[in-house]
Design an enzyme around this catalytic site. Structure first.
Site, short mmCIF file in Angstrom:
data_model
loop_
_atom_site.label_atom_id
_atom_site.label_comp_id
_atom_site.label_asym_id
_atom_site.label_seq_id
_atom_site.Cartn_x
_atom_site.Cartn_y
_atom_site.Cartn_z
N LYS A 89 2.74 48.09 -42.94
CA LYS A 89 2.25 49.44 -42.65
C LYS A 89 0.78 49.60 -43.04
O LYS A 89 0.03 50.32 -42.38
CB LYS A 89 3.13 50.49 -43.34
CG LYS A 89 4.57 50.50 -42.83
CD LYS A 89 4.67 50.75 -41.31
CE LYS A 89 6.11 50.85 -40.85
NZ LYS A 89 6.24 51.15 -39.41
N TYR A 112 7.28 45.14 -46.03
CA TYR A 112 7.22 46.40 -45.26
C TYR A 112 5.91 47.15 -45.55
O TYR A 112 5.21 47.58 -44.63
CB TYR A 112 8.43 47.27 -45.64
CG TYR A 112 8.52 48.56 -44.87
CD1 TYR A 112 9.13 48.60 -43.62
CD2 TYR A 112 8.01 49.74 -45.38
CE1 TYR A 112 9.21 49.79 -42.90
CE2 TYR A 112 8.08 50.93 -44.68
CZ TYR A 112 8.68 50.95 -43.44
OH TYR A 112 8.76 52.13 -42.74
N ASP A 169 12.41 42.42 -27.32
CA ASP A 169 12.02 42.26 -28.73
C ASP A 169 10.50 42.37 -28.77
O ASP A 169 9.79 41.52 -28.22
CB ASP A 169 12.50 40.88 -29.19
CG ASP A 169 12.07 40.55 -30.62
OD1 ASP A 169 11.17 41.23 -31.15
OD2 ASP A 169 12.63 39.60 -31.18
N VAL A 170 9.98 43.41 -29.42
CA VAL A 170 8.53 43.67 -29.37
C VAL A 170 7.71 42.58 -30.06
O VAL A 170 6.49 42.52 -29.87
CB VAL A 170 8.16 45.04 -29.98
CG1 VAL A 170 8.74 46.18 -29.16
CG2 VAL A 170 8.57 45.15 -31.45
C1 BGC Z 1 10.84 53.85 -45.08
C2 BGC Z 1 12.03 54.57 -45.68
C3 BGC Z 1 11.60 55.33 -46.92
C4 BGC Z 1 10.37 56.18 -46.67
C5 BGC Z 1 9.83 56.83 -47.93
C6 BGC Z 1 9.74 54.84 -44.84
O1 BGC Z 1 8.65 54.24 -44.23
O2 BGC Z 1 11.23 53.22 -43.86
O3 BGC Z 1 13.03 53.63 -46.01
O4 BGC Z 1 12.66 56.18 -47.34
O5 BGC Z 1 9.35 55.39 -46.10
O6 BGC Z 1 9.78 55.96 -49.02
#
Ligand code: BGC
Length: 269
Positions: free
Chosen positions: A171, A167, A67-68
């Site tokens: 990123k 998410y 698990d990173v």
């Molecule tokens: C996500 C995907 C998404 C895409 C574009 C990616 O980073 O993991 O779920 O479809 O970005 O929105």
């Protein structure tokens, strides 16, 4: 095996390599002559069949479960890789997850889980890889760089994403992690870059492309008018890991069919 063997004699670790983009990168790097570590936490059967496939074309692969987001597991994984292959030349920081939720419903656990895997996991693996690059020193017959780190980002390092704040934040963090590492590590000839995929057909986003209706809606966001395939990313990852891209450092390569071109403005604004 591909003909020109651009990664011949090199050792690569690909995290989250049991499916999707990570799997395609592991297979493609093996075809280019790299010995690969397939890191995974689930789906041992898929990993075993990848190893068989890699062996069938004369490549070398080992699977390592870790698990990173857990420091002790990451350290143990690097020890095991160095035992198996002697060192590491290429790290592909690919493991990532989504735990989507409306902002007001997002639990602290969902927030932390995504940050821990997507961002802290990249930090932990990059740190261990860097320690090993510096310990081993240069091997010019294998590569001009002391080592290469490729961070898997997303178009969502730039495009805000309602319903996915954990998410998108992870990123955005990957973008700054990559650039700050690149600034600090360049003097050692450690090359650090990111790939920012758009919509690629993998299990993480199946609901967005799995039916014709969903795919048509998704295509409204993609000027090039097709959803990406894992191989679109894997080919770029091979190039970024090879000496063909030796002067590319601190860059993010967007591979998104134009998703970041604000396609909504083509008929509006
Ligand atoms: C996500 C995907 C998404 C895409 C574009 C990616 O980073 O993991 O779920 O479809 O970005 O929105």
């Amino acid at each position: 095996m591909n003909q020109n063997q651009r990664l011949k004699g090199q050792s690569a670790m690909i995290t989250g390599a049991n499916s999707g983009i990570g799997k395609a990168i592991a297979l493609e790097m093996a075809k280019e002559g790299a010995r690969v570590v397939i890191n995974y936490i689930t789906d041992e059967d898929a990993v075993q069949s990848m190893i068989e496939e890699i062996k069938s074309f004369g490549g070398t692969a080992v699977a390592i479960e870790a698990d990173v987001s857990q420091e002790d597991q990451v350290k143990a994984m690097f020890i095991q890789m160095i035992k198996s292959f002697g060192t590491i030349d290429i790290l592909v920081n690919n493991a990532g997850i989504q735990k989507d939720s409306a902002f007001i419903d997002m639990s602290l656990q969902e927030w932390q889980l995504v940050l821990n895997v997507n961002l802290t996991g990249q930090f932990l693996c990059a740190r261990e890889a860097t320690i090993e690059f510096l310990r081993r020193g240069p091997v010019p017959e294998r590569s001009s760089a002391l080592g290469k780190i490729i961070c898997m980002s997303s178009v969502h390092q730039t495009i805000p994403w309602a319903g996915h704040v954990n998410y998108a934040t992870s990123k955005g963090g990957v973008s700054m992690l990559m650039k700050s590492m690149a600034q600090e590590l360049g003097k050692h000839k450690i090359r650090v870059n990111s790939i920012a995929p758009g919509a690629i057909k993998t299990p993480i986003n199946r609901s967005a492309w799995g039916t014709p209706e969903a795919e048509a809606k998704l295509l409204e966001l993609i000027p090039y008018n097709r959803v990406g395939e894992p191989l679109d990313i894997a080919k770029a990852a091979v190039w970024l890991a090879s000496d063909d891209s030796d002067y590319v450092h601190g860059s993010t390569l967007f591979i998104d069919g134009g998703m970041t071109l604000y396609p909504g403005f083509s008929t509006n604004g």
